[in-house]
Motif scaffolding. Structure first.
Motif, PDB file in Angstrom:
ATOM      1  N   ASN A 179      65.370   9.016   4.153  1.00  8.56           N
ATOM      2  CA  ASN A 179      65.659  10.165   5.023  1.00  8.56           C
ATOM      3  C   ASN A 179      64.773  10.173   6.262  1.00  8.56           C
ATOM      4  N   ALA A 180      63.517   9.766   6.113  1.00 14.76           N
ATOM      5  CA  ALA A 180      62.597   9.753   7.254  1.00 14.76           C
ATOM      6  C   ALA A 180      63.084   8.791   8.333  1.00 14.76           C
ATOM      7  N   VAL A 181      63.552   7.621   7.925  1.00 15.15           N
ATOM      8  CA  VAL A 181      64.093   6.657   8.899  1.00 15.15           C
ATOM      9  C   VAL A 181      65.379   7.202   9.506  1.00 15.15           C
ATOM     10  N   ASN A 182      66.179   7.879   8.692  1.00 20.15           N
ATOM     11  CA  ASN A 182      67.434   8.447   9.187  1.00 20.15           C
ATOM     12  C   ASN A 182      67.172   9.519  10.250  1.00 20.15           C
ATOM     13  N   PHE A 183      66.134  10.338  10.050  1.00 22.59           N
ATOM     14  CA  PHE A 183      65.761  11.353  11.046  1.00 22.59           C
ATOM     15  C   PHE A 183      65.298  10.689  12.348  1.00 22.59           C
TER      16      PHE A 183
ATOM     17  N   LEU B 179      55.034   7.271  12.125  1.00 21.71           N
ATOM     18  CA  LEU B 179      56.069   7.810  13.012  1.00 21.71           C
ATOM     19  C   LEU B 179      57.197   8.444  12.200  1.00 21.71           C
ATOM     20  N   PHE B 180      57.621   7.781  11.132  1.00 19.15           N
ATOM     21  CA  PHE B 180      58.680   8.323  10.285  1.00 19.15           C
ATOM     22  C   PHE B 180      58.228   9.629   9.628  1.00 19.15           C
ATOM     23  N   VAL B 181      56.964   9.672   9.214  1.00 22.97           N
ATOM     24  CA  VAL B 181      56.410  10.883   8.597  1.00 22.97           C
ATOM     25  C   VAL B 181      56.417  12.041   9.593  1.00 22.97           C
ATOM     26  N   ILE B 182      55.982  11.766  10.816  1.00 23.27           N
ATOM     27  CA  ILE B 182      55.942  12.797  11.858  1.00 23.27           C
ATOM     28  C   ILE B 182      57.342  13.342  12.150  1.00 23.27           C
ATOM     29  N   GLU B 183      58.309  12.427  12.267  1.00 25.06           N
ATOM     30  CA  GLU B 183      59.691  12.842  12.562  1.00 25.06           C
ATOM     31  C   GLU B 183      60.255  13.692  11.425  1.00 25.06           C
ATOM     32  N   ALA B 184      60.009  13.271  10.180  1.00 27.04           N
ATOM     33  CA  ALA B 184      60.513  14.029   9.039  1.00 27.04           C
ATOM     34  C   ALA B 184      59.841  15.391   8.942  1.00 27.04           C
TER      35      ALA B 184
ATOM     36  N   SER C 167      58.622  17.150  11.362  1.00 29.94           N
ATOM     37  CA  SER C 167      59.103  18.031  12.432  1.00 29.94           C
ATOM     38  C   SER C 167      60.395  18.737  12.021  1.00 29.94           C
ATOM     39  N   VAL C 168      61.250  18.023  11.299  1.00 25.77           N
ATOM     40  CA  VAL C 168      62.499  18.633  10.814  1.00 25.77           C
ATOM     41  C   VAL C 168      62.200  19.695   9.762  1.00 25.77           C
ATOM     42  N   ILE C 169      61.314  19.362   8.805  1.00 22.72           N
ATOM     43  CA  ILE C 169      60.971  20.302   7.731  1.00 22.72           C
ATOM     44  C   ILE C 169      60.299  21.557   8.294  1.00 22.72           C
ATOM     45  N   LEU C 170      59.351  21.364   9.202  1.00 20.82           N
ATOM     46  CA  LEU C 170      58.648  22.508   9.803  1.00 20.82           C
ATOM     47  C   LEU C 170      59.589  23.385  10.621  1.00 20.82           C
TER      48      LEU C 170
ATOM     49  N   LYS D  41      62.239  32.010  14.359  1.00 18.80           N
ATOM     50  CA  LYS D  41      62.239  31.319  15.651  1.00 18.80           C
ATOM     51  C   LYS D  41      61.851  29.859  15.471  1.00 18.80           C
ATOM     52  N   LYS D  42      62.213  29.050  16.469  1.00 17.02           N
ATOM     53  CA  LYS D  42      61.966  27.616  16.390  1.00 17.02           C
ATOM     54  C   LYS D  42      60.512  27.283  16.709  1.00 17.02           C
ATOM     55  N   LEU D  43      59.996  26.268  16.028  1.00 19.72           N
ATOM     56  CA  LEU D  43      58.667  25.754  16.303  1.00 19.72           C
ATOM     57  C   LEU D  43      58.722  24.735  17.445  1.00 19.72           C
ATOM     58  N   PHE D  44      59.824  23.934  17.467  1.00 18.95           N
ATOM     59  CA  PHE D  44      60.044  22.949  18.524  1.00 18.95           C
ATOM     60  C   PHE D  44      61.311  23.325  19.299  1.00 18.95           C
ATOM     61  N   ARG D  45      61.416  22.801  20.500  1.00 26.23           N
ATOM     62  CA  ARG D  45      62.630  23.049  21.282  1.00 26.23           C
ATOM     63  C   ARG D  45      63.859  22.502  20.552  1.00 26.23           C
ATOM     64  N   ALA D  46      63.649  21.370  19.870  1.00 19.90           N
ATOM     65  CA  ALA D  46      64.704  20.751  19.070  1.00 19.90           C
ATOM     66  C   ALA D  46      64.028  19.838  18.052  1.00 19.90           C
ATOM     67  N   ALA D  47      64.709  19.532  16.972  1.00 19.08           N
ATOM     68  CA  ALA D  47      64.175  18.633  15.948  1.00 19.08           C
ATOM     69  C   ALA D  47      65.264  17.626  15.585  1.00 19.08           C
ATOM     70  N   PRO D  48      64.878  16.380  15.221  1.00 20.33           N
ATOM     71  CA  PRO D  48      63.533  15.816  15.091  1.00 20.33           C
ATOM     72  C   PRO D  48      62.743  15.797  16.409  1.00 20.33           C
ATOM     73  N   LEU D  49      61.484  15.381  16.323  1.00 22.86           N
ATOM     74  CA  LEU D  49      60.542  15.518  17.409  1.00 22.86           C
ATOM     75  C   LEU D  49      60.986  14.824  18.699  1.00 22.86           C
ATOM     76  N   HIS D  50      61.667  13.678  18.576  1.00 27.43           N
ATOM     77  CA  HIS D  50      62.075  12.964  19.794  1.00 27.43           C
ATOM     78  C   HIS D  50      63.044  13.802  20.636  1.00 27.43           C
TER      79      HIS D  50
END
Length: 357
Positions: free
Chosen positions: A186-190, A293-298, A300-303, A313-322
């Protein structure tokens, strides 16, 4: 199995007994397979109308940024899987249990991703989150069971930075293996959301785990570095190098602007493969560092999900982080290269931990 028996008559073929030589040959073979079959694969994908649908879940800004990618062929991960499988079967020892376990997890998760991609294209809606997690978990449980039930493999965990702390999970290892497979795939998929991003990071991790597989499978190197020695796991170097070659070949066409995407079939299969290799060489915790990098991306989605659910409200403008950086106005190539830099640094730190025990 093809060339080494000839060494009795022709000494030159003696070199094929070395893992490093066969790994290099697997690297070249998988790269050439992707490059040679590229046009054939692309034509078939276009003919079958297997093309990308841009769906950013209602995020208008992102849909506008990715609008030009609509109609690009997807499911190119099929070619990566085929290249890895063929080159591994040609250059690896076929009497090695680890090789077959790695190929099983790659093909099984690839089949799940293939079905999910097919549903997205034909019915405009893939598997639900719960359905995908169920099948990923089931594949992970089967994989963990195949490890635990084999008397020559153990169910222990090795911790980075500690040379004498080894935890034996027994049959609970099955669930640990399932968790690792689900998390890695899933982390690579994100992460697979920008041109070349996921495959570039996967190539770097293949290098790291190719090196570590060789070290852990060599009793002298393993003892010197206080790593748990895993007999015959050095053969996994061949699969790691196959992934490197196939990944580089795919990156040739997946780099910005991408001519093809690998889809869930590639992301789930390759993520699960890296996770499975980390499990088999007893370095799963090292994957959290190398695959930072995969951990960070995953994460960001969970958070983002927790923030929306509990804070409203959103923590990021969009997720995943990229996608967050895209919304901020960063250009796609710049995001990709900067995240590659982070991935390379994580890989180097992972290698450094081998001496910090």
């Amino acid at each position: 199995h093809i060339f080494y028996p000839l060494s009795k008559d022709f000494f030159i073929f003696n070199i094929t007994k070395y893992i490093t030589f066969r790994g290099a040959c697997a690297f070249i073979t998988s790269f050439l397979i992707v490059m040679l079959l590229w046009k054939f694969t692309l034509k078939r994908l276009k003919r079958l109308k297997i093309v990308e649908r841009v769906d950013m879940y209602g995020h208008v800004h992102l849909e506008a940024l990715h609008g030009g990618k609509k109609g690009t062929p997807t499911m190119g991960g099929i070619l990566i899987i085929a290249a890895i499988a063929v080159s591994s079967l040609l250059w690896a020892r076929l009497d090695n249990y680890f090789i077959w376990l790695a190929l099983f997890i790659m093909v099984a998760l690839g089949a799940l991703g293939l079905y999910d991609d097919f549903l997205k294209i034909k019915k405009e809606k893939g598997l639900s989150r719960s359905q995908k997690l169920f099948w990923q978990s089931l594949i992970g449980v089967v994989f963990g069971s195949l490890i635990v039930l084999n008397k020559n493999l153990d169910s222990s965990l090795s911790l980075p930075f500690f040379k004498k702390i080894i935890i034996d999970l027994g049959y609970f290892y099955i669930f640990w293996a399932a968790l690792m497979v689900v998390a890695a795939s899933n982390a690579v998929n994100f992460t697979d959301g920008l041109d070349g991003l996921a495959i570039g990071a996967l190539i770097g991790n293949a290098v790291i785990f190719g090196i570590i597989s060789y070290i852990v499978g060599n009793i002298k190197f393993a003892n010197y570095l206080f790593l748990p020695y895993v007999e015959n796991c050095g053969e996994l170097t061949v699969i790691c190098f196959s992934l490197m070659g196939a990944g580089l070949g795919f990156l040739w066409f997946n780099s910005y602007p991408a001519q093809v995407f690998m889809g869930d079939v590639g992301a789930l299969a390759l993520g699960g493969l890296i996770g499975a290799i980390a499990l088999m060489i007893k370095q799963e915790f090292l994957l959290f560092i190398s695959g930072g990098l995969f951990v960070i991306e995953a994460l960001s989605v969970i958070l983002q999900m927790f923030s929306v659910k509990y804070r409203g409200k959103k923590l990021f403008r969009a997720a995943p982080l990229h996608h967050h950086f895209q919304v901020l106005g960063w250009k796609e190539p710049k995001i990709t290269i900067r995240l590659w830099v982070i991935s390379i640094m994580c890989g180097v730190i992972a290698l450094l931990t081998l001496k910090l025990r």
